[in-house]
Design a protein around this motif. Structure first.
Motif, PDB file in Angstrom:
ATOM      1  N   ALA B 264       2.713  10.921   7.084  1.00 13.64           N
ATOM      2  CA  ALA B 264       1.540  10.617   7.909  1.00 13.64           C
ATOM      3  C   ALA B 264       0.530   9.783   7.113  1.00 13.64           C
ATOM      4  O   ALA B 264      -0.053   8.827   7.631  1.00 13.64           O
ATOM      5  N   THR B 265       0.341  10.152   5.855  1.00 15.94           N
ATOM      6  CA  THR B 265      -0.607   9.404   5.026  1.00 15.94           C
ATOM      7  C   THR B 265      -0.148   7.964   4.865  1.00 15.94           C
ATOM      8  O   THR B 265      -0.945   7.029   4.965  1.00 15.94           O
ATOM      9  N   PHE B 266       1.153   7.805   4.590  1.00 16.32           N
ATOM     10  CA  PHE B 266       1.693   6.450   4.442  1.00 16.32           C
ATOM     11  C   PHE B 266       1.490   5.648   5.714  1.00 16.32           C
ATOM     12  O   PHE B 266       1.060   4.499   5.686  1.00 16.32           O
ATOM     13  N   ALA B 267       1.795   6.281   6.845  1.00 16.94           N
ATOM     14  CA  ALA B 267       1.660   5.588   8.124  1.00 16.94           C
ATOM     15  C   ALA B 267       0.215   5.139   8.310  1.00 16.94           C
ATOM     16  O   ALA B 267      -0.059   3.984   8.660  1.00 16.94           O
ATOM     17  N   ALA B 268      -0.728   6.057   8.019  1.00 12.14           N
ATOM     18  CA  ALA B 268      -2.149   5.734   8.188  1.00 12.14           C
ATOM     19  C   ALA B 268      -2.539   4.598   7.245  1.00 12.14           C
ATOM     20  O   ALA B 268      -3.253   3.664   7.633  1.00 12.14           O
ATOM     21  N   ALA B 269      -2.030   4.665   5.992  1.00 12.75           N
ATOM     22  CA  ALA B 269      -2.407   3.654   5.010  1.00 12.75           C
ATOM     23  C   ALA B 269      -1.866   2.288   5.409  1.00 12.75           C
ATOM     24  O   ALA B 269      -2.571   1.277   5.333  1.00 12.75           O
ATOM     25  N   VAL B 270      -0.599   2.266   5.866  1.00 11.91           N
ATOM     26  CA  VAL B 270      -0.001   0.988   6.247  1.00 11.91           C
ATOM     27  C   VAL B 270      -0.703   0.422   7.476  1.00 11.91           C
ATOM     28  O   VAL B 270      -1.015  -0.771   7.552  1.00 11.91           O
ATOM     29  N   ALA B 271      -1.012   1.307   8.428  1.00  9.12           N
ATOM     30  CA  ALA B 271      -1.745   0.870   9.610  1.00  9.12           C
ATOM     31  C   ALA B 271      -3.096   0.293   9.195  1.00  9.12           C
ATOM     32  O   ALA B 271      -3.506  -0.764   9.671  1.00  9.12           O
ATOM     33  N   GLY B 272      -3.766   1.005   8.285  1.00  2.00           N
ATOM     34  CA  GLY B 272      -5.061   0.540   7.797  1.00  2.00           C
ATOM     35  C   GLY B 272      -4.929  -0.826   7.149  1.00  2.00           C
ATOM     36  O   GLY B 272      -5.746  -1.724   7.373  1.00  2.00           O
ATOM     37  N   GLN B 273      -3.856  -0.990   6.393  1.00  2.00           N
ATOM     38  CA  GLN B 273      -3.607  -2.262   5.714  1.00  2.00           C
ATOM     39  C   GLN B 273      -3.432  -3.384   6.728  1.00  2.00           C
ATOM     40  O   GLN B 273      -3.982  -4.463   6.603  1.00  2.00           O
ATOM     41  N   PHE B 274      -2.680  -3.059   7.776  1.00  2.54           N
ATOM     42  CA  PHE B 274      -2.388  -4.045   8.810  1.00  2.54           C
ATOM     43  C   PHE B 274      -3.664  -4.447   9.555  1.00  2.54           C
ATOM     44  O   PHE B 274      -3.968  -5.620   9.720  1.00  2.54           O
ATOM     45  N   ILE B 275      -4.443  -3.417   9.948  1.00  4.46           N
ATOM     46  CA  ILE B 275      -5.692  -3.690  10.655  1.00  4.46           C
ATOM     47  C   ILE B 275      -6.630  -4.486   9.747  1.00  4.46           C
ATOM     48  O   ILE B 275      -7.243  -5.464  10.157  1.00  4.46           O
ATOM     49  N   GLY B 276      -6.690  -4.047   8.473  1.00  2.79           N
ATOM     50  CA  GLY B 276      -7.565  -4.727   7.519  1.00  2.79           C
ATOM     51  C   GLY B 276      -7.182  -6.196   7.392  1.00  2.79           C
ATOM     52  O   GLY B 276      -8.038  -7.074   7.354  1.00  2.79           O
ATOM     53  N   LYS B 277      -5.880  -6.473   7.360  1.00  3.24           N
ATOM     54  CA  LYS B 277      -5.398  -7.840   7.175  1.00  3.24           C
ATOM     55  C   LYS B 277      -5.839  -8.709   8.357  1.00  3.24           C
ATOM     56  O   LYS B 277      -6.299  -9.821   8.203  1.00  3.24           O
ATOM     57  N   ARG B 278      -5.712  -8.126   9.566  1.00  2.00           N
ATOM     58  CA  ARG B 278      -6.097  -8.897  10.744  1.00  2.00           C
ATOM     59  C   ARG B 278      -7.582  -9.228  10.723  1.00  2.00           C
ATOM     60  O   ARG B 278      -7.990 -10.308  11.108  1.00  2.00           O
ATOM     61  N   LYS B 279      -8.383  -8.253  10.264  1.00  2.00           N
ATOM     62  CA  LYS B 279      -9.826  -8.482  10.200  1.00  2.00           C
ATOM     63  C   LYS B 279     -10.147  -9.586   9.206  1.00  2.00           C
ATOM     64  O   LYS B 279     -11.030 -10.392   9.415  1.00  2.00           O
ATOM     65  N   HIS B 280      -9.396  -9.553   8.085  1.00  2.00           N
ATOM     66  CA  HIS B 280      -9.668 -10.533   7.038  1.00  2.00           C
ATOM     67  C   HIS B 280      -9.357 -11.946   7.502  1.00  2.00           C
ATOM     68  O   HIS B 280     -10.072 -12.875   7.187  1.00  2.00           O
ATOM     69  N   SER B 281      -8.243 -12.090   8.249  1.00  2.00           N
ATOM     70  CA  SER B 281      -7.793 -13.440   8.558  1.00  2.00           C
ATOM     71  C   SER B 281      -8.481 -14.016   9.786  1.00  2.00           C
ATOM     72  O   SER B 281      -9.315 -13.434  10.399  1.00  2.00           O
TER      73      SER B 281
END
Lengths: 295, 281, 363
Positions: B264-281
């Protein structure tokens, strides 16, 4: 290069610090209250108990005695303390050597990866301590993974005793404390100025020299903090040492714990604890004084 | 530094090329080392995940694939409640310890309080004090002096006490070498000290704050001895339920629980990474 | 960086909130019970148990709650002394605790237990007289036996040849670094005393010196001290022979045929873990109801199924399988039990016993 190494602003710190006004006191108040209530008060109780006697159940009887300290100054307990400090020291040094490159790599990684990598360091420790340790026991045992791999590869012909050795103790301690070294060093690496590192390389320093003369001195606060966060708690740590070391060499944390349990002598445990605190505070105070005098 | 006589261009180029390859070499070797250390950190975790699918109850030998422990886990109310308690206590502890540690470190850095050095030493006491001494003395304090019933509150107070020094020490390290003009510049631009702290200092300290929060969460999640003495029956955390289990063999449901939590933690972290990436770009 | 941090923190917060959703309904329960006389206690539908972890199966507790409507809260400890330390410091309001025999004796001596009304526990008749009316609590005024067990020798026949009869066969120089023993100073000293023909409870200073002489030869041979799970080192092949709890031995014998079990010829410790009611308990009637409940044969059988200790409940034993009853580590013979001793509370001497073993470990 020495000029680069000194933390910028260190000399200004004396002038920089302000005298606190009412507002500053108010902001500090929660911390002060917390310290007084939950750190000072228990410590005072601890010291008081260390001068008390106990009844047959090990409970405290309020009669003044110095007997606990007389008993504590015995070569036996000193040896126990030395063993604990030695393991804590080894753990700290190894964590530093193993953890520094990791912290550096994470700190220099692209910013959006840093938090994720940091979390990856910590997540293994969000499992239960006992399962983790028993997993190590399964890995290191005579019929475990490491031995069967070595046997299959033909490096050894007989299983080697890895578990219940000093090696296993140090491995267990390093494993469990490594994140507490990596995280503070990472914090120092993260703020390194790229220009500074490039300058070091541009001046013709090889990677080794750039590292030892520029980067490591600049991240010294993080290394010092990591050393504190690993060394101090690992002195009194004993669950790992008993499980992975077989309990043949008791550590100070275990000895104090047993005074509160099977030894049924809380005042003596309190005396040992008070001495541990005193030695530690004295050592810390001396280091700081030394550092301030040098600065 | 004697480059007199030769052209700066002629000497500069080969030097910077050599140093570049030097830093690259360093980067690659550190990368490999880091990968190795991650492998070291995850070996036991891999094993415990594998054993969560083991049909045998003893966590020692592989005897066959089974999902029974996951099934049993979902109907094990006691274990799930204990795990929830652990998360609640660890989360509240993390928030409190992070605030206490960060604000404390900043105040001690920025102002000259009387007894400053003694204060700095006091902070280390919870770190060096053996857990059993801390647990018993806090228990006596809560029950006999503060009249505080044992439960979530007492447990969170105890956990925060041994966690906040970790935050404070980490933040202090980050503060060393802070540019004194950072705060002043903000205040020159009209910010109050609180605004300057919030808008300038906190972002600067963020990596240390995150590290401290992660350490607090981890320490609280896994604490046994202090918890034994400072908790009540309504706030039993996971380590309290787990500790005596070794007697009959650690229950593989625990492996299943750990495996699920990590996933669950990994899933949350990867999701966070993905969302973060979209915000950045 | 900042967004990453906030996602991480909000993920954690979300997890916590998910947990919180259920917390409030259970949270305020504990301190609302009013102090009251045992007679009135039946009205308060609560029972607070402080017991060993993994000793009372959850199914038993759930069934008790379902049948009586009493809300049971359980708190766990991992050693008698942890429980004593918490109780001694005034922590917790418990209705039932689960002390071993010598701790019952100490608690009675210190006047910390509530007497038990035998008329409320008719199922006491199911218990074997072997485990009743013992010196630590004559007439069982304060305690009801829960499970019993012993300490014995278990060995791996693939690694140890020759017959093992007693402690003298374990602590031999050729077994160096092949031995696991319980990490329990009182136990270790009692083996040395037994080897000298001294009763386990005669822990005078002179006898402790004799024990020191024996242990100075024995303890350097030991590879692992482990009270929680000595079976691990034996199963993993890191050691070949051990002096362990009967329950551990029973698990090993069930797990692999290569293990064998012996009750030491010199004699050994018979431990009896009991249920007792602390003096300040608020729900005495409920506690007695629980004691009576677990003495029912089919309930007691459930406990035996989960944990292979010596069940003192004769009616429950009738429900066990032949295989369970044949496990020599779970059920020693009557002659063997007759030779065993229970521990008496040794009060302040426990400190000396602890120091003796510690000093021999630190070399």
């Amino acid at each position: 290069m020495a000029g680069l190494a000194a933390a910028p602003g260190a000399n200004d710190a004396q002038n920089y610090r302000r005298a606190p006004g009412l507002f500053a006191w108010l902001v500090l108040a929660p911390l002060l209250a917390w310290l007084v209530l939950f750190v000072v008060a228990p410590t005072v109780m601890l010291v008081a108990v260390s001068f008390a006697e106990r009844d047959a159940l090990g409970r405290i009887v309020w009669i003044f005695t110095t007997e606990n300290y007389v008993r504590a100054f015995d070569w036996l307990w000193l040896k126990v303390l030395l063993v604990s400090v030695w393991y804590a020291f080894l753990t700290t040094v190894i964590c530093m050597a193993v953890g520094y490159p990791v912290a550096y790599t994470i700190g220099r990684a692209p910013p959006r990866w840093r938090s994720l990598l940091l979390m990856l360091v910590m997540v293994p420790f969000w499992t239960s301590f006992l399962i983790r340790t028993y997993a190590w026991i399964t890995i290191l045992s005579k019929e475990g993974l490491v031995n069967s791999m070595l046997l299959n590869a033909g490096f050894i012909s007989q299983p080697v005793a890895l578990l219940y050795t000093p090696f296993a103790i140090v491995l267990g301690l390093v494993y469990n404390f490594l994140p507490f070294m990596i995280l503070p060093i990472y914090t120092s690496v993260e703020k390194l100025d790229n220009a500074m590192i490039e300058a070091a390389y541009d001046l013709g320093a090889g990677p080794l020299r750039a590292f030892s003369q520029v980067i490591i001195p600049l991240t010294r606060p993080g290394i010092a903090a990591g050393a504190m966060l690993v060394f101090v708690p690992s002195i009194a740590m004993f669950a790992i040492t008993t499980l992975m070391g077989g309990g043949t060499n008791p550590t100070i944390g275990e000895v104090i714990f047993k005074q509160f349990t099977s030894g049924r002598n809380q005042p003596f445990g309190a005396a040992l604890g008070t001495l541990l605190l005193l030695i530690f505070i004295l050592a810390l105070w001396l280091t700081r004084k030394h550092r301030e005098e040098n600065a | 530094m004697t480059v007199a006589g030769s052209s700066p261009l002629a000497t500069g180029t080969p030097r910077s090329r050599r140093s570049l390859s030097g830093s690259r070499l360093q980067g690659i070797s550190f990368g490999i080392w880091t990968a190795g250390v991650f492998a070291f950190l995850y070996i036991p975790i891999l094993l415990l995940v594998v054993f969560s699918f083991n049909s045998s109850r003893l966590n020692i030998r592989w005897e066959g694939f089974s999902l029974q422990w996951y099934g049993a886990l979902f109907s094990n109310k006691v274990l799930i409640t204990a795990f929830q308690n652990s998360l609640i206590v660890a989360s509240v502890t993390t928030v409190l310890a992070t605030i206490l540690g960060t604000v404390g470190a900043w105040m001690l850095y920025r102002y000259r309080f009387p007894f400053q050095r003694s204060l700095g030493l006091l902070i280390f006491i919870p770190m060096v004090m053996p857990e059993v001494l801390m647990g018993v003395s806090l228990l006596v304090l809560f029950v006999q002096f503060l009249n505080l019933p044992l439960g979530y509150t007492s447990l969170v107070i105890a956990h925060t006490t041994f966690c906040f020094p970790f935050v404070l020490v980490g933040v202090q390290a980050r503060l060393q070498g802070l540019d004194p003009f950072l705060e002043e510049a903000a205040m020159d631009l009209g910010a109050t000290p609180v605004q300057a702290f919030w808008k300038v200092i906190v972002p600067y300290l963020m990596p240390a704050i995150v590290s401290g929060a992660l350490m607090s969460f981890t320490l609280s999640l896994d604490e046994y001895i202090v918890s034994v003495f400072t908790t009540g029956s309504q706030s039993q955390t996971l380590p309290l339920k787990v500790y005596g289990m070794a007697k009959v063999g650690l229950n593989p449901q625990l492996n299943a629980l750990s495996a699920l939590f990590i996933a669950a933690t990994f899933a949350a972290a990867v999701a966070g990474q993905f969302i973060g990436k979209r915000k950045h770009s | 960086m900042k967004t990453k941090t906030t996602t991480l923190l909000s993920a954690l917060a979300a997890l916590a909130v998910a947990g919180c959703g259920k917390a409030p309904e259970t949270a305020p329960a504990e301190n609302t019970t009013q102090p009251q006389a045992p007679a009135a206690a039946a009205e308060s539908k609560q029972l607070s148990i402080y017991c060993w972890s993994e000793y009372i199966p959850q199914s038993v507790i759930d069934e008790f709650a379902a049948r009586t409507g009493i809300k049971v809260s359980v708190e766990n400890y991992a050693s008698n002394e942890e429980m004593l330390a918490k109780l001694g410091a005034g922590g917790g309001n418990y209705d039932i605790i689960q002390p071993s025999e010598y701790v019952v004796e100490a608690l009675v001596k210190e006047n910390l237990l509530h007497p038990i009304d035998h008329s409320k526990i008719p199922n006491l008749k199911n218990l074997s007289p072997q485990f009743l009316n013992l010196p630590f609590d004559p007439g069982n005024k304060f305690s009801v036996p829960f499970m019993a067990g012993t300490v014995g020798i278990v060995w791996n026949t693939e690694l140890i040849t020759g017959d093992i009869k007693g402690f003298s066969d374990v602590f031999k120089p050729e077994n160096k670094d092949k031995i696991v023993v319980l990490d329990d100073a009182r136990e270790i000293v009692s083996w040395a005393l037994l080897s000298q023909g001294i009763p386990v409870n005669d822990v005078s200073d002179g006898n402790l010196e004799k024990a020191r002489g024996v242990l100075a030869n024995w303890l350097p041979l030991v590879k692992v001290y482990d009270s929680d799970s000595p079976k691990t080192a034996l199963l993993n092949g890191d050691v070949a022979i051990g002096v362990v709890w009967g329950g551990e031995g029973a698990i090993l014998l069930n797990e692999d045929k290569k293990f064998r079990w012996a009750v030491p010829a010199e004699g050994t410790h018979l431990f009896i873990d009991s249920l007792a009611i602390p003096k300040d308990a608020k729900n005495v009637a409920n506690a007695e109801a629980f004691m009576n409940f677990i003495l029912q044969p089919e309930i007691s059988k459930q406990i035996s199924d989960a944990f292979p200790y010596t069940n003192p409940n004769l009616e429950a034993r009738k429900l066990l399988t032949a295989e369970q009853l044949a496990n020599p580590a779970s059920f020693p013979t009557d002659e063997e039990i007759a030779k065993m001793e229970t521990f008496k509370d040794v009060g302040a001497q426990s400190s000396k016993i602890d120091e003796l073993v510690t000093s021999l470990k630190v070399q």
